[in-house]
Design a protein around this motif. Sequence first.
Motif, PDB file in Angstrom:
ATOM      1  N   SER A   1       2.659   4.686   6.085  1.00 49.80           N
ATOM      2  CA  SER A   1       2.303   3.979   4.850  1.00 49.80           C
ATOM      3  C   SER A   1       3.516   3.298   4.218  1.00 49.80           C
ATOM      4  O   SER A   1       3.389   2.222   3.627  1.00 49.80           O
ATOM      5  CB  SER A   1       1.654   4.942   3.852  1.00 49.80           C
ATOM      6  OG  SER A   1       2.541   5.996   3.534  1.00 49.80           O
TER       7      SER A   1
ATOM      8  N   ARG B   1       4.240   0.217   6.373  1.00 48.25           N
ATOM      9  CA  ARG B   1       3.228  -0.796   6.056  1.00 48.25           C
ATOM     10  C   ARG B   1       3.531  -1.479   4.723  1.00 48.25           C
ATOM     11  O   ARG B   1       3.452  -2.700   4.606  1.00 48.25           O
ATOM     12  CB  ARG B   1       1.842  -0.172   6.026  1.00 48.25           C
ATOM     13  CG  ARG B   1       0.751  -1.163   5.708  1.00 48.25           C
ATOM     14  CD  ARG B   1      -0.594  -0.454   5.500  1.00 48.25           C
ATOM     15  NE  ARG B   1      -1.587  -1.432   5.224  1.00 48.25           N
ATOM     16  CZ  ARG B   1      -2.279  -2.095   6.142  1.00 48.25           C
ATOM     17  NH1 ARG B   1      -2.081  -1.846   7.418  1.00 48.25           N
ATOM     18  NH2 ARG B   1      -3.162  -3.006   5.806  1.00 48.25           N
ATOM     19  N   LYS B   2       3.892  -0.702   3.714  1.00 46.45           N
ATOM     20  CA  LYS B   2       4.196  -1.262   2.397  1.00 46.45           C
ATOM     21  C   LYS B   2       5.397  -2.206   2.484  1.00 46.45           C
ATOM     22  O   LYS B   2       5.395  -3.276   1.865  1.00 46.45           O
ATOM     23  CB  LYS B   2       4.463  -0.147   1.392  1.00 46.45           C
ATOM     24  CG  LYS B   2       4.696  -0.631  -0.028  1.00 46.45           C
ATOM     25  CD  LYS B   2       4.744   0.540  -0.974  1.00 46.45           C
ATOM     26  CE  LYS B   2       5.090   0.249  -2.392  1.00 46.45           C
ATOM     27  NZ  LYS B   2       4.880  -1.017  -2.945  1.00 46.45           N
ATOM     28  N   SER B   3       6.405  -1.840   3.253  1.00 45.23           N
ATOM     29  CA  SER B   3       7.577  -2.703   3.419  1.00 45.23           C
ATOM     30  C   SER B   3       7.198  -4.013   4.109  1.00 45.23           C
ATOM     31  O   SER B   3       7.693  -5.081   3.740  1.00 45.23           O
ATOM     32  CB  SER B   3       8.659  -1.983   4.237  1.00 45.23           C
ATOM     33  OG  SER B   3       9.173  -0.890   3.509  1.00 45.23           O
TER      34      SER B   3
ATOM     35  N   GLU C   1       4.158  -5.386   4.052  1.00 47.96           N
ATOM     36  CA  GLU C   1       3.347  -6.138   3.083  1.00 47.96           C
ATOM     37  C   GLU C   1       4.231  -6.853   2.062  1.00 47.96           C
ATOM     38  O   GLU C   1       3.977  -8.012   1.715  1.00 47.96           O
ATOM     39  CB  GLU C   1       2.373  -5.207   2.369  1.00 47.96           C
ATOM     40  CG  GLU C   1       1.235  -4.741   3.242  1.00 47.96           C
ATOM     41  CD  GLU C   1       0.368  -3.668   2.594  1.00 47.96           C
ATOM     42  OE1 GLU C   1      -0.738  -3.447   3.129  1.00 47.96           O
ATOM     43  OE2 GLU C   1       0.782  -3.054   1.585  1.00 47.96           O
ATOM     44  N   GLU C   2       5.280  -6.180   1.589  1.00 52.24           N
ATOM     45  CA  GLU C   2       6.197  -6.801   0.631  1.00 52.24           C
ATOM     46  C   GLU C   2       6.930  -7.974   1.268  1.00 52.24           C
ATOM     47  O   GLU C   2       7.145  -9.003   0.628  1.00 52.24           O
ATOM     48  CB  GLU C   2       7.200  -5.772   0.108  1.00 52.24           C
ATOM     49  CG  GLU C   2       6.584  -4.762  -0.831  1.00 52.24           C
ATOM     50  CD  GLU C   2       7.555  -3.669  -1.233  1.00 52.24           C
ATOM     51  OE1 GLU C   2       8.737  -3.698  -0.808  1.00 52.24           O
ATOM     52  OE2 GLU C   2       7.132  -2.757  -1.968  1.00 52.24           O
TER      53      GLU C   2
END
Length: 130
Positions: free
Chosen positions: A99, A102-104, A106-107
Motif C-alpha cells: 500500500s 502504491r501510494k508513492s 499514485e503521488e
Amino acid sequence: MPESNVLEVNDSNWEELLENQEKPMVVMFYLPTCTHCKEIEPYFRDYSNEFHDSCTFVRMNGLESPMTARKYGVRGTPTFKFFCKGRAIKEEVGLVYPSILRKSIEELVKHGDECILHTSPMPDEVSPYE
C-alpha cells in the motif's frame, strides 16, 4: 509469472533510457537472491500493469548494474527509486508495504509533468570523495 509492463535495464542501457524517458519512472533495484525483493515483486508487476499509461516501471539487477546502483546510493534491496524528468526525487527502501509503494506511485503520476515541481530532488550522484 503474469505479463507485466516492467523493463529490465542494466548499466549499459540505463543512461539512454533515462535521457529518452518522457513519463515518470519507478525503478526497482533488486538482487536475484533477495527474499524481500521476491515478496514485493508481484505487487510491483501488478502496479506496472495498472499504471503503465502514466508511468514507466523498471527493474535493475544490482549485481549486473553496480555502477548505476552505486551512482544512486543503493545500499540494500529492494530499493525503489522514483524519477521525474530524469531526476531521482524519492525512494523507498526495504520490504515496504504494498500500500505504501502504491501510494508513492499514485503521488508520482498524480502530478504528471509537474512532478519535479512538487518534490525536493535527491542528490543525483553519491560519491565517497565529496
